[in-house]
Design an enzyme around this catalytic site. Structure first.
Site, short mmCIF file in Angstrom:
data_model
loop_
_atom_site.label_atom_id
_atom_site.label_comp_id
_atom_site.label_asym_id
_atom_site.label_seq_id
_atom_site.Cartn_x
_atom_site.Cartn_y
_atom_site.Cartn_z
N GLU A 112 -2.45 0.26 7.63
CA GLU A 112 -1.57 -0.79 7.11
C GLU A 112 -0.35 -0.19 6.42
O GLU A 112 0.77 -0.67 6.61
CB GLU A 112 -2.34 -1.69 6.14
CG GLU A 112 -1.50 -2.80 5.56
CD GLU A 112 -2.27 -3.71 4.62
OE1 GLU A 112 -1.68 -4.73 4.20
OE2 GLU A 112 -3.44 -3.43 4.30
N HIS A 139 0.83 -1.21 0.00
CA HIS A 139 0.00 0.00 0.00
C HIS A 139 0.87 1.26 0.00
O HIS A 139 1.99 1.22 -0.44
CB HIS A 139 -1.02 -0.06 1.12
CG HIS A 139 -1.83 -1.33 1.06
ND1 HIS A 139 -2.86 -1.50 0.18
CD2 HIS A 139 -1.68 -2.51 1.72
CE1 HIS A 139 -3.35 -2.73 0.31
NE2 HIS A 139 -2.64 -3.37 1.24
N HIS A 159 2.41 -7.24 4.25
CA HIS A 159 1.05 -6.74 4.45
C HIS A 159 0.56 -7.03 5.86
O HIS A 159 1.14 -7.82 6.59
CB HIS A 159 0.09 -7.39 3.44
CG HIS A 159 0.36 -6.96 2.03
ND1 HIS A 159 -0.33 -5.94 1.44
CD2 HIS A 159 1.27 -7.39 1.14
CE1 HIS A 159 0.15 -5.75 0.22
NE2 HIS A 159 1.12 -6.63 0.01
N GLU A 214 1.10 -11.83 5.31
CA GLU A 214 0.02 -11.12 6.01
C GLU A 214 0.31 -11.26 7.50
O GLU A 214 0.09 -12.32 8.09
CB GLU A 214 -1.35 -11.71 5.67
CG GLU A 214 -1.81 -11.42 4.25
CD GLU A 214 -2.38 -10.03 4.04
OE1 GLU A 214 -2.35 -9.19 4.98
OE2 GLU A 214 -2.87 -9.76 2.93
#
Length: 183
Positions: free
Chosen positions: A24, A10, A78, A145
């Protein structure tokens, strides 16, 4: 010399997962920078970041950066989001080679060990997905993640926790690429 790409998920106008206090894009950048720092300080390796600050980089450009750099490994960092989810999981492209699967197992194990040292976290497993950056990179590629922004906010708010996760990514990358330690 081996080369790795560290991709902080991101950035810029794309915040990724958000909670009351956390975004995030900020967490992934911190983890990525800790990963880079540990790699550069401890191993013989060339490291390239897809972003070093809060800027937007398209998925296509992230893959282009990795492919132009001719990296040996691409790692995209992430944080997950769900009102009732918790734990750690990693992803590789659905149609990938044995080397990528082996790298995923190594990196996953290293990060999981760091998480276990911090507390009790669910191992959500090694998974496959048709994610753009996994599909469009020309080298083994793994997407991690690292917990869930909602239920794991207490941990994700800790700078020392983020550093430990970054160092775990670095150790995993070093094991995947058989990096030589600096003397």
């Amino acid at each position: 010399m081996k080369k790795t790409i560290i991709d902080a998920g991101h950035g810029g106008e794309d915040p990724g997962a958000v909670s009351e206090k956390l975004r995030e894009k900020d967490l992934t950048l911190k983890i990525a920078l800790y990963t880079e720092e540990h790699l550069k300080n401890n191993y013989e390796v060339e490291v390239k970041m897809t972003r070093r600050n809060d800027v937007f980089v398209s998925l296509n450009e992230r893959a282009r950066i990795a492919n132009r750099f001719k990296a040996d490994l691409f790692v995209s960092i992430h944080i997950n989001s769900s009102i009732n989810g918790t734990g750690f999981e990693s992803f590789i492209y659905t149609d990938t080679g044995e080397q990528t699967l082996q790298f995923q197992k190594i990196l996953h194990k290293e990060i999981e060990a760091a998480l276990v040292a911090e507390g009790t976290f669910k191992n959500r497993g090694l998974k496959t997905a048709n994610y753009f950056v996994l599909r469009k990179t020309n080298m083994p590629a793994i997407l991690t993640e690292n917990l869930f922004i909602d239920l794991d906010a207490e941990y994700l708010s800790s700078e020392s926790f983020l550093k430990n996760i970054g160092v775990a990514h670095a150790r995993g990358i070093a094991k995947c690429l058989n990096l030589q330690e600096k003397i």
